[in-house]
Scaffold this active site. Sequence first.
Site, PDB file in Angstrom:
ATOM      1  N   ARG A  88       0.819  -1.204   0.000  1.00  0.00           N
ATOM      2  CA  ARG A  88       0.000   0.000   0.000  1.00  0.00           C
ATOM      3  C   ARG A  88       0.857   1.260   0.000  1.00  0.00           C
ATOM      4  O   ARG A  88       0.334   2.361  -0.022  1.00  0.00           O
ATOM      5  CB  ARG A  88      -0.854   0.006   1.244  1.00  0.00           C
ATOM      6  N   ARG A 123     -21.450  -0.902   2.453  1.00  0.00           N
ATOM      7  CA  ARG A 123     -20.751  -2.188   2.610  1.00  0.00           C
ATOM      8  C   ARG A 123     -21.094  -2.834   3.947  1.00  0.00           C
ATOM      9  O   ARG A 123     -21.234  -2.168   4.964  1.00  0.00           O
ATOM     10  CB  ARG A 123     -19.238  -1.950   2.533  1.00  0.00           C
ATOM     11  N   ARG A 156     -18.232  -2.017   8.928  1.00  0.00           N
ATOM     12  CA  ARG A 156     -16.863  -1.928   9.431  1.00  0.00           C
ATOM     13  C   ARG A 156     -16.672  -0.603  10.180  1.00  0.00           C
ATOM     14  O   ARG A 156     -17.196   0.420   9.760  1.00  0.00           O
ATOM     15  CB  ARG A 156     -15.904  -1.971   8.239  1.00  0.00           C
ATOM     16  N   ARG A 167      -9.487   7.955   4.512  1.00  0.00           N
ATOM     17  CA  ARG A 167      -8.876   6.798   3.829  1.00  0.00           C
ATOM     18  C   ARG A 167      -8.668   7.097   2.344  1.00  0.00           C
ATOM     19  O   ARG A 167      -7.685   6.670   1.740  1.00  0.00           O
ATOM     20  CB  ARG A 167      -9.760   5.553   4.003  1.00  0.00           C
TER      21      ARG A 167
END
Length: 213
Positions: A88, A123, A156, A167
Amino acid sequence: MKLTLLGAPGAGKGTQAAELEKEYNIPAISTGQIIREAIAAKTALGNEVKTYIDRGELVPDDIVVEMVKERVKDDDCKFGYILDGFPRTISQAETMEKLLILVDCALEIDVDEDIIVDRLSGRRVCSSCGATYHITGNPSKKEGVCDKCGSTLKVRDDDVPDVIRHRLKVYSEQTKPLKDFYDARGKLITVKGQDKVEDTTRAIMKALKDIEA
Ligand code: AMP
């Protein structure tokens, strides 16, 4: 086949990694999932990294590199692996090369940012096996229950608006440069993420068959 999946959070890396795992019969290794399991199990490592995840920051390079280094030694990685969410940062990618944890291809799933925000907010993940769903795009058969293991689905902790925004910023500053890194090595393939999971899967399988040919 040794692959890494690139793409913003919510691009569908985890969902497509699960499809590739079935197709190629090699394990998908998600550093995010390993970290979430460590946090849930309250291990020393889990406690150490929790603050990073909660803030939407990346976990320090040395910690994730060590995780992957150990995981790829397992027997099931003998014929290949699918790295989901690793590397990443450029530094992780460089360390991987030094350690000879190599990939044949870096497959980017490219999805527009406005779609990403919707995907992350909708999600749902299984609290037990980590399978991912989306409330409208990829719902579980029974609402709130995992199709695979029957456990409860949840949002989450890092899929909340402020953390999502952060993010995405972290992705664009620290992870996106990996596209050039792999492009320079002739290993980058970009597939446009589609609305339907199966359409993206089809595009990915075609792109991979093309490079295998
Ligand atoms: P993911 O499940 O891939 O979205 O990852 C969730 C979170 O885990 C990220 O926001 C980071 O905090 C952490 N994480 C996962 N993979 C890495 C990585 N390769 N390097 C640093 N942090 C990571």
